[in-house]
Design a protein around this motif. Structure first.
Motif, PDB file in Angstrom:
ATOM      1  N   ASN A  84       0.837  -1.201   0.000  1.00 36.16           N
ATOM      2  CA  ASN A  84       0.000   0.000   0.000  1.00 36.16           C
ATOM      3  C   ASN A  84       0.869   1.247   0.000  1.00 36.16           C
ATOM      4  O   ASN A  84       2.059   1.188   0.313  1.00 36.16           O
ATOM      5  N   SER A  85       0.268   2.376  -0.309  1.00 36.40           N
ATOM      6  CA  SER A  85       0.965   3.670  -0.302  1.00 36.40           C
ATOM      7  C   SER A  85       2.288   3.577  -1.064  1.00 36.40           C
ATOM      8  O   SER A  85       3.337   4.006  -0.580  1.00 36.40           O
ATOM      9  N   LEU A  86       2.228   3.035  -2.251  1.00 40.38           N
ATOM     10  CA  LEU A  86       3.445   2.799  -3.028  1.00 40.38           C
ATOM     11  C   LEU A  86       4.116   4.106  -3.429  1.00 40.38           C
ATOM     12  O   LEU A  86       3.447   5.121  -3.693  1.00 40.38           O
ATOM     13  N   LYS A  87       5.447   4.052  -3.470  1.00 34.58           N
ATOM     14  CA  LYS A  87       6.275   5.198  -3.808  1.00 34.58           C
ATOM     15  C   LYS A  87       7.145   4.852  -5.019  1.00 34.58           C
ATOM     16  O   LYS A  87       7.422   3.676  -5.263  1.00 34.58           O
ATOM     17  N   PRO A  88       7.620   5.854  -5.743  1.00 33.30           N
ATOM     18  CA  PRO A  88       8.503   5.565  -6.888  1.00 33.30           C
ATOM     19  C   PRO A  88       9.725   4.743  -6.495  1.00 33.30           C
ATOM     20  O   PRO A  88      10.191   3.914  -7.294  1.00 33.30           O
ATOM     21  N   GLU A  89      10.227   4.939  -5.281  1.00 37.06           N
ATOM     22  CA  GLU A  89      11.397   4.171  -4.847  1.00 37.06           C
ATOM     23  C   GLU A  89      11.091   2.703  -4.576  1.00 37.06           C
ATOM     24  O   GLU A  89      12.008   1.920  -4.318  1.00 37.06           O
ATOM     25  N   ASP A  90       9.827   2.316  -4.628  1.00 35.61           N
ATOM     26  CA  ASP A  90       9.474   0.894  -4.531  1.00 35.61           C
ATOM     27  C   ASP A  90       9.605   0.181  -5.871  1.00 35.61           C
ATOM     28  O   ASP A  90       9.449  -1.045  -5.937  1.00 35.61           O
ATOM     29  N   THR A  91       9.871   0.928  -6.925  1.00 33.66           N
ATOM     30  CA  THR A  91      10.028   0.329  -8.247  1.00 33.66           C
ATOM     31  C   THR A  91      11.189  -0.659  -8.258  1.00 33.66           C
ATOM     32  O   THR A  91      12.317  -0.304  -7.888  1.00 33.66           O
ATOM     33  N   ALA A  92      10.907  -1.897  -8.650  1.00 38.07           N
ATOM     34  CA  ALA A  92      11.916  -2.959  -8.633  1.00 38.07           C
ATOM     35  C   ALA A  92      11.308  -4.236  -9.182  1.00 38.07           C
ATOM     36  O   ALA A  92      10.085  -4.330  -9.367  1.00 38.07           O
ATOM     37  N   VAL A  93      12.164  -5.223  -9.399  1.00 36.71           N
ATOM     38  CA  VAL A  93      11.696  -6.593  -9.615  1.00 36.71           C
ATOM     39  C   VAL A  93      11.616  -7.252  -8.240  1.00 36.71           C
ATOM     40  O   VAL A  93      12.577  -7.204  -7.471  1.00 36.71           O
ATOM     41  N   TYR A  94      10.466  -7.838  -7.957  1.00 35.45           N
ATOM     42  CA  TYR A  94      10.227  -8.455  -6.655  1.00 35.45           C
ATOM     43  C   TYR A  94      10.315  -9.978  -6.784  1.00 35.45           C
ATOM     44  O   TYR A  94       9.749 -10.574  -7.712  1.00 35.45           O
ATOM     45  N   TYR A  95      11.031 -10.581  -5.845  1.00 31.85           N
ATOM     46  CA  TYR A  95      11.259 -12.016  -5.828  1.00 31.85           C
ATOM     47  C   TYR A  95      10.786 -12.614  -4.508  1.00 31.85           C
ATOM     48  O   TYR A  95      10.972 -12.003  -3.454  1.00 31.85           O
ATOM     49  N   CYS A  96      10.237 -13.798  -4.555  1.00 34.52           N
ATOM     50  CA  CYS A  96       9.997 -14.529  -3.316  1.00 34.52           C
ATOM     51  C   CYS A  96      11.077 -15.596  -3.167  1.00 34.52           C
ATOM     52  O   CYS A  96      11.748 -15.962  -4.132  1.00 34.52           O
ATOM     53  N   ASN A  97      11.224 -16.052  -1.946  1.00 37.05           N
ATOM     54  CA  ASN A  97      12.253 -17.038  -1.632  1.00 37.05           C
ATOM     55  C   ASN A  97      11.743 -17.906  -0.502  1.00 37.05           C
ATOM     56  O   ASN A  97      11.061 -17.412   0.404  1.00 37.05           O
ATOM     57  N   GLY A  98      12.056 -19.185  -0.539  1.00 40.88           N
ATOM     58  CA  GLY A  98      11.569 -20.088   0.487  1.00 40.88           C
ATOM     59  C   GLY A  98      12.601 -21.125   0.880  1.00 40.88           C
ATOM     60  O   GLY A  98      13.428 -21.522   0.063  1.00 40.88           O
ATOM     61  N   GLY A  99      12.519 -21.535   2.133  1.00 34.67           N
ATOM     62  CA  GLY A  99      13.422 -22.571   2.601  1.00 34.67           C
ATOM     63  C   GLY A  99      14.662 -22.059   3.288  1.00 34.67           C
ATOM     64  O   GLY A  99      15.544 -22.837   3.666  1.00 34.67           O
ATOM     65  N   GLY A 100      14.748 -20.759   3.456  1.00 35.24           N
ATOM     66  CA  GLY A 100      15.890 -20.189   4.143  1.00 35.24           C
ATOM     67  C   GLY A 100      15.716 -20.220   5.653  1.00 35.24           C
ATOM     68  O   GLY A 100      14.901 -20.951   6.198  1.00 35.24           O
ATOM     69  N   THR A 101      16.473 -19.370   6.323  1.00 38.85           N
ATOM     70  CA  THR A 101      16.527 -19.354   7.784  1.00 38.85           C
ATOM     71  C   THR A 101      15.832 -18.111   8.320  1.00 38.85           C
ATOM     72  O   THR A 101      16.014 -17.018   7.777  1.00 38.85           O
ATOM     73  N   TYR A 102      15.052 -18.294   9.380  1.00 35.10           N
ATOM     74  CA  TYR A 102      14.420 -17.139  10.021  1.00 35.10           C
ATOM     75  C   TYR A 102      14.984 -16.999  11.427  1.00 35.10           C
ATOM     76  O   TYR A 102      14.803 -17.875  12.268  1.00 35.10           O
ATOM     77  N   THR A 103      15.690 -15.877  11.669  1.00 36.33           N
ATOM     78  CA  THR A 103      16.145 -15.548  13.023  1.00 36.33           C
ATOM     79  C   THR A 103      15.575 -14.184  13.391  1.00 36.33           C
ATOM     80  O   THR A 103      14.422 -14.084  13.791  1.00 36.33           O
ATOM     81  N   ASP A 104      16.341 -13.136  13.206  1.00 32.11           N
ATOM     82  CA  ASP A 104      15.789 -11.792  13.419  1.00 32.11           C
ATOM     83  C   ASP A 104      14.952 -11.366  12.210  1.00 32.11           C
ATOM     84  O   ASP A 104      14.091 -10.491  12.318  1.00 32.11           O
ATOM     85  N   ARG A 105      15.239 -11.951  11.085  1.00 33.78           N
ATOM     86  CA  ARG A 105      14.475 -11.762   9.865  1.00 33.78           C
ATOM     87  C   ARG A 105      14.702 -12.985   9.001  1.00 33.78           C
ATOM     88  O   ARG A 105      15.354 -13.933   9.422  1.00 33.78           O
ATOM     89  N   TYR A 106      14.183 -12.960   7.776  1.00 37.65           N
ATOM     90  CA  TYR A 106      14.344 -14.095   6.880  1.00 37.65           C
ATOM     91  C   TYR A 106      15.633 -13.951   6.081  1.00 37.65           C
ATOM     92  O   TYR A 106      15.873 -12.890   5.491  1.00 37.65           O
ATOM     93  N   TYR A 107      16.441 -15.022   6.065  1.00 35.46           N
ATOM     94  CA  TYR A 107      17.673 -15.070   5.291  1.00 35.46           C
ATOM     95  C   TYR A 107      17.498 -16.115   4.190  1.00 35.46           C
ATOM     96  O   TYR A 107      17.215 -17.279   4.486  1.00 35.46           O
ATOM     97  N   PRO A 108      17.688 -15.720   2.920  1.00 42.56           N
ATOM     98  CA  PRO A 108      17.298 -16.583   1.803  1.00 42.56           C
ATOM     99  C   PRO A 108      18.303 -17.674   1.470  1.00 42.56           C
ATOM    100  O   PRO A 108      19.470 -17.613   1.854  1.00 42.56           O
ATOM    101  N   ILE A 109      17.815 -18.682   0.721  1.00 43.92           N
ATOM    102  CA  ILE A 109      18.701 -19.605   0.030  1.00 43.92           C
ATOM    103  C   ILE A 109      18.958 -19.023  -1.349  1.00 43.92           C
ATOM    104  O   ILE A 109      18.239 -18.136  -1.818  1.00 43.92           O
ATOM    105  N   ASP A 110      20.002 -19.530  -1.992  1.00 45.00           N
ATOM    106  CA  ASP A 110      20.381 -18.981  -3.292  1.00 45.00           C
ATOM    107  C   ASP A 110      19.621 -19.713  -4.396  1.00 45.00           C
ATOM    108  O   ASP A 110      20.192 -20.434  -5.206  1.00 45.00           O
ATOM    109  N   LEU A 111      18.332 -19.510  -4.416  1.00 45.96           N
ATOM    110  CA  LEU A 111      17.478 -20.096  -5.446  1.00 45.96           C
ATOM    111  C   LEU A 111      16.386 -19.089  -5.731  1.00 45.96           C
ATOM    112  O   LEU A 111      15.537 -18.824  -4.874  1.00 45.96           O
TER     113      LEU A 111
END
Length: 122
Positions: A84-111
């Protein structure tokens, strides 16, 4: 094995909203911590939001806190990102990632998948 496909990207005006989806077709989705990342032209890929496997913990980049919401539908094996409330600086290619590690935040696998393009016009 994780097999993810992102969709929902589009061009919107500043202040608009989008919902991205990420469908997992190849693994035990409900056992996976998941996250969203984005990469703008000329910049490195960066963390946007994450959710742990049990859907108890979520985390967000400071730049999107209060505007983006990550959620998951384990029955539908789908990860969402409500933006919501999108800004021009949100312009990007967005990727999802699964199977990584969650500690303080999500850390991805290289896939990574193909991603979905979000463009916010001013």
């Amino acid at each position: 094995q994780v097999q993810l496909a992102e969709s929902g990207g589009s061009m919107v005006q500043t202040g608009g909203s989008l919902r991205l989806s990420c469908v997992d077709s190849g693994s035990a989705f409900s056992d996976l911590s998941m996250g969203w990342f984005r990469q703008a032209p000329g910049k490195e890929r960066e963390f946007v939001a994450g959710v742990n496997w049990s859907d108890i913990w979520t985390s967000y980049a400071d730049s999107v806190k209060g505007r983006f919401t990550i959620s998951r539908d384990n029955a539908g094996m789908t990860l969402y990102l409500q933006m919501n409330s999108l800004k021009p600086e949100d312009t990007a290619v967005y990727y999802c990632n699964g199977g990584g590690t969650y500690t303080d935040r999500y850390y991805p696998i290289d896939l990574w998948g193909q991603g979905t393009q979000v463009t916010v016009s001013s």
